[in-house]
Design a protein around this motif. Structure first.
Motif, mmCIF file in Angstrom:
data_model
loop_
_atom_site.group_PDB
_atom_site.id
_atom_site.type_symbol
_atom_site.label_atom_id
_atom_site.label_comp_id
_atom_site.label_asym_id
_atom_site.label_seq_id
_atom_site.Cartn_x
_atom_site.Cartn_y
_atom_site.Cartn_z
ATOM 1 N N ARG A 1 -6.825 29.122 -1.049
ATOM 2 C CA ARG A 1 -7.760 28.995 0.062
ATOM 3 C C ARG A 1 -7.230 28.018 1.109
ATOM 4 N NH1 ARG A 1 -13.702 29.000 -3.033
ATOM 5 N NH2 ARG A 1 -13.179 30.731 -4.435
ATOM 6 N N SER A 2 -7.524 28.302 2.354
ATOM 7 C CA SER A 2 -7.163 27.424 3.467
ATOM 8 C C SER A 2 -8.445 27.045 4.213
ATOM 9 C CB SER A 2 -6.195 28.145 4.416
ATOM 10 O OG SER A 2 -5.833 27.317 5.492
ATOM 11 N N TYR A 3 -8.569 25.748 4.562
ATOM 12 C CA TYR A 3 -9.805 25.241 5.166
ATOM 13 C C TYR A 3 -9.535 24.670 6.554
ATOM 14 C CZ TYR A 3 -11.058 25.298 0.184
ATOM 15 O OH TYR A 3 -11.269 25.659 -1.115
ATOM 16 N N SER A 4 -10.593 24.539 7.316
ATOM 17 C CA SER A 4 -10.477 23.977 8.657
ATOM 18 C C SER A 4 -10.429 22.454 8.636
ATOM 19 C CB SER A 4 -11.653 24.441 9.530
ATOM 20 O OG SER A 4 -12.890 24.003 8.970
ATOM 21 N N SER A 5 -10.863 21.841 7.528
ATOM 22 C CA SER A 5 -10.874 20.387 7.435
ATOM 23 C C SER A 5 -10.862 19.960 5.979
ATOM 24 C CB SER A 5 -12.116 19.810 8.119
ATOM 25 O OG SER A 5 -13.279 20.183 7.395
ATOM 26 N N ALA A 6 -10.524 18.704 5.734
ATOM 27 C CA ALA A 6 -10.566 18.169 4.383
ATOM 28 C C ALA A 6 -12.001 18.161 3.861
ATOM 29 C CB ALA A 6 -9.980 16.754 4.362
ATOM 30 N N ALA A 7 -12.954 17.862 4.742
ATOM 31 C CA ALA A 7 -14.358 17.825 4.341
ATOM 32 C C ALA A 7 -14.800 19.178 3.788
ATOM 33 C CB ALA A 7 -15.229 17.424 5.525
ATOM 34 N N LYS B 1 0.827 -1.202 0.000
ATOM 35 C CA LYS B 1 0.000 0.000 0.000
ATOM 36 C C LYS B 1 0.868 1.262 0.000
ATOM 37 C CE LYS B 1 -3.665 -0.434 2.313
ATOM 38 N NZ LYS B 1 -4.617 -0.554 3.434
ATOM 39 N N ASN B 2 0.489 2.226 -0.816
ATOM 40 C CA ASN B 2 1.233 3.478 -0.896
ATOM 41 C C ASN B 2 0.308 4.633 -0.532
ATOM 42 O OD1 ASN B 2 -0.306 4.264 -3.216
ATOM 43 N ND2 ASN B 2 1.017 3.044 -4.518
ATOM 44 N N PRO B 3 0.835 5.843 -0.447
ATOM 45 C CA PRO B 3 -0.009 6.979 -0.047
ATOM 46 C C PRO B 3 -1.218 7.191 -0.939
ATOM 47 C CG PRO B 3 2.314 7.570 0.080
ATOM 48 C CD PRO B 3 2.255 6.226 -0.572
ATOM 49 N N TYR B 4 -1.117 6.815 -2.195
ATOM 50 C CA TYR B 4 -2.245 6.991 -3.111
ATOM 51 C C TYR B 4 -3.381 6.043 -2.753
ATOM 52 C CZ TYR B 4 0.639 10.143 -5.774
ATOM 53 O OH TYR B 4 1.404 11.224 -6.130
ATOM 54 N N GLN B 5 -3.058 4.810 -2.443
ATOM 55 C CA GLN B 5 -4.089 3.870 -2.009
ATOM 56 C C GLN B 5 -4.701 4.295 -0.677
ATOM 57 O OE1 GLN B 5 -1.487 0.454 -2.143
ATOM 58 N NE2 GLN B 5 -2.595 -0.397 -3.889
ATOM 59 N N GLU B 6 -3.860 4.763 0.226
ATOM 60 C CA GLU B 6 -4.356 5.206 1.529
ATOM 61 C C GLU B 6 -5.291 6.410 1.368
ATOM 62 O OE1 GLU B 6 -0.859 5.884 3.810
ATOM 63 O OE2 GLU B 6 -0.526 3.751 4.222
ATOM 64 N N TYR B 7 -4.945 7.296 0.448
ATOM 65 C CA TYR B 7 -5.791 8.461 0.197
ATOM 66 C C TYR B 7 -7.161 8.019 -0.304
ATOM 67 C CZ TYR B 7 -7.035 13.177 -1.460
ATOM 68 O OH TYR B 7 -7.651 14.394 -1.651
ATOM 69 N N ILE B 8 -7.171 7.058 -1.223
ATOM 70 C CA ILE B 8 -8.439 6.560 -1.768
ATOM 71 C C ILE B 8 -9.285 5.939 -0.658
ATOM 72 C CG2 ILE B 8 -9.476 4.887 -3.348
ATOM 73 C CD1 ILE B 8 -6.870 5.282 -5.071
ATOM 74 N N GLU B 9 -8.659 5.150 0.187
ATOM 75 C CA GLU B 9 -9.396 4.533 1.294
ATOM 76 C C GLU B 9 -9.964 5.582 2.240
ATOM 77 O OE1 GLU B 9 -6.926 1.712 3.264
ATOM 78 O OE2 GLU B 9 -7.159 0.205 1.698
ATOM 79 N N THR B 10 -9.196 6.644 2.472
ATOM 80 C CA THR B 10 -9.605 7.675 3.427
ATOM 81 C C THR B 10 -10.719 8.552 2.881
ATOM 82 O OG1 THR B 10 -7.368 7.741 4.378
ATOM 83 C CG2 THR B 10 -8.806 9.638 4.803
ATOM 84 N N TYR B 11 -10.641 8.923 1.597
ATOM 85 C CA TYR B 11 -11.533 9.959 1.078
ATOM 86 C C TYR B 11 -12.562 9.467 0.055
ATOM 87 C CZ TYR B 11 -8.261 13.083 3.393
ATOM 88 O OH TYR B 11 -7.484 13.713 4.337
ATOM 89 N N SER B 12 -12.589 8.182 -0.249
ATOM 90 C CA SER B 12 -13.535 7.706 -1.267
ATOM 91 C C SER B 12 -14.985 7.958 -0.851
ATOM 92 C CB SER B 12 -13.318 6.218 -1.555
ATOM 93 O OG SER B 12 -13.465 5.446 -0.382
ATOM 94 N N GLU B 13 -15.316 7.719 0.410
ATOM 95 C CA GLU B 13 -16.691 7.930 0.862
ATOM 96 C C GLU B 13 -17.062 9.411 0.782
ATOM 97 O OE1 GLU B 13 -20.401 7.103 1.620
ATOM 98 O OE2 GLU B 13 -18.866 5.544 1.383
ATOM 99 N N MET B 14 -16.102 10.273 1.076
ATOM 100 C CA MET B 14 -16.345 11.708 0.992
ATOM 101 C C MET B 14 -16.631 12.108 -0.459
ATOM 102 S SD MET B 14 -13.930 14.643 2.737
ATOM 103 C CE MET B 14 -13.867 13.715 4.282
ATOM 104 N N ALA B 15 -15.895 11.515 -1.396
ATOM 105 C CA ALA B 15 -16.117 11.805 -2.816
ATOM 106 C C ALA B 15 -17.478 11.296 -3.274
ATOM 107 C CB ALA B 15 -15.003 11.171 -3.656
ATOM 108 N N ILE B 16 -17.885 10.132 -2.775
ATOM 109 C CA ILE B 16 -19.195 9.569 -3.109
ATOM 110 C C ILE B 16 -20.305 10.491 -2.590
ATOM 111 C CG2 ILE B 16 -20.777 7.672 -2.644
ATOM 112 C CD1 ILE B 16 -18.271 5.835 -2.573
ATOM 113 N N GLU B 17 -20.127 11.016 -1.389
ATOM 114 C CA GLU B 17 -21.114 11.942 -0.822
ATOM 115 C C GLU B 17 -21.244 13.193 -1.694
ATOM 116 O OE1 GLU B 17 -19.764 12.726 3.091
ATOM 117 O OE2 GLU B 17 -20.273 10.736 3.878
#
Length: 297
Positions: A100-106, A24-40
Motif C-alpha cells: 500500500r502507498s499513502y498520501s501521508s505518514a498519518a 541522536k540517531n534516526p531511531y531517536q528522531e523517529y520516536i520524537e517525530t511519531y510518538s504523539e501519533m502513536a499515542i493518538e
C-alpha cells in the motif's frame, strides 16, 4: 530541596540532554517525530503506542526504507484484495509484491490501526495495553510477519528505547521530564535464545567488537559465529549469535526470499544458518533482493 542541590540536578540534566542530542540517531528522531501519533492511535483504538512505534521503527528502518520514503508506508502492509489506493512493488516474501502507498505518514499510522482491527488479530486485544511483550508475541502468532524473530525484535526495540513509557500517562510525563536519558541508560544487550541458539539483538551503531567487549568474549570468536570476515557496524536489530549456527533451520522452513536491504548474510542471521551452508544450497542464486533461497536439501 536545597537550592545548590537543585541547581546541580538542573545542570546535570542539561549536560545529559546535550550529550543525547549530539548522539541522536534516526531511531531517536523517529520516536520524537511519531510518538504523539502513536499515542493518538492508542487512545482511538487501544493499540499500545510502544507496539506501534516499534513496528514503525522496524518495518520502515526508522522511516528510511523506500516504502516509507516513496509511499509513506511505515508498517509494511501489503495490498490485499480490498485495497483500492495507490501501490508500490517491492521484494519481500516473494519478488515484486504489492504494498500500500499513502498520501501521508498519518494515513499509514491510521490504516495500521484499522488493519489490526481485523478478526484475525482479535486475540491481541485481550492483552493489557501495558503488556507490550504479549502484544509482540501475539502479532507474530497471528501472522503479521513471517520473520521468525519478529516478536523478539519488537521487544528489543521497545526495551532499548523505553517505548513502554508512551503506553501510560505517568510514563509519558516521565518521558517529557527525562527526554532521551533512558536511551543512554540502556546500552546493555540481554542474552536471548533464537532458533535454539544464544544470541543478542544488535542496536544501531553496534559493532562486533563493541558487543564482544560488553559480553567479555573474543571478537574473533564472535566474528566466526556470525560469518563476518572483519569487525564492522552491524545491521540494526540483526541477531548476533554467541555460539555456532546450524546447517538447517530447526522448524521445517524450507525457503526464504531476500527482501529490500537484505542479503545472503541477512537470511543466514535471521534463520540461524551457517552462511557457507546457505551458499552451498544456492550456488547459482544471485545475492540480491528478490532472490529465493533454499534453506535445506
Amino acid at each position: 530541596m536545597n537550592i545548590r542541590r537543585y541547581i546541580l540536578i538542573i545542570n546535570t540534566l542539561a549536560l545529559v540532554f546535550s550529550l543525547s542530542a549530539a548522539k541522536k540517531n534516526p531511531y531517536q528522531e523517529y520516536i520524537e517525530t511519531y510518538s504523539e501519533m502513536a499515542i493518538e492511535q492508542q487512545r482511538a483504538y487501544g493499540i499500545p503506542a510502544s507496539i506501534t512505534l516499534a513496528q514503525g521503527l522496524l518495518e520502515s528502518r526508522a522511516g528510511q526504507s523506500s516504502l516509507a520514503t516513496l509511499g509513506n508506508n511505515h508498517f509494511g502492509i501489503k495490498c490485499h484484495n480490498e485495497w483500492k489506493g495507490d501501490t508500490l512493488l517491492r521484494n519481500d516474501d516473494a519478488a515484486n509484491e504489492c504494498f500500500r502507498s499513502y498520501s501521508s505518514a498519518a494515513e499509514s499510522f491510521d490504516d495500521h490501526s484499522r488493519f489490526l482491527l481485523r478478526k484475525r488479530y482479535a486475540p491481541l486485544f485481550r492483552n493489557d495495553v501495558t503488556d507490550y511483550a504479549a502484544w509482540a508475541r501475539g502479532l507474530k502468532s497471528c501472522g503479521y510477519a513471517t520473520d521468525p524473530n519478529y516478536a523478539t525484535r519488537l521487544i528489543t526495540i521497545i526495551e532499548r528505547y523505553a517505548l513502554y513509557l508512551f503506553d501510560t500517562e505517568s510514563g509519558r510525563r516521565a518521558e517529557e521530564d527525562a527526554g532521551f536519558i533512558h536511551d543512554m541508560l540502556r546500552a546493555t544487550h540481554p542474552v536471548r535464545r533464537s532458533r535454539g541458539l544464544h544470541c543478542v539483538i544488535a542496536s544501531p551503531g553496534d559493532t562486533y567488537s563493541s558487543i564482544a567487549k560488553e559480553l567479555g568474549i573474543k571478537t574473533s570468536k564472535l566474528l566466526k559465529y556470525n560469518d563476518a570476515d572483519k569487525d564492522r557496524e552491524i545491521k540494526p536489530w540483526e541477531e548476533v549469535y554467541l555460539e555456532e549456527k546450524r546447517d538447517t533451520p530447526p522448524d521445517g522452513i524450507s525457503k526464504a526470499t531476500i527482501g529490500e536491504g537484505e542479503s545472503f548474510h541477512s537470511i543466514a542471521q535471521r534463520f540461524g544458518i551457517k552462511l557457507a551452508t546457505l551458499r552451498k544450497l544456492n550456488p547459482k542464486t544471485a545475492d540480491r533482493p528478490g532472490s529465493t533461497l533454499r534453506l535445506r536439501q
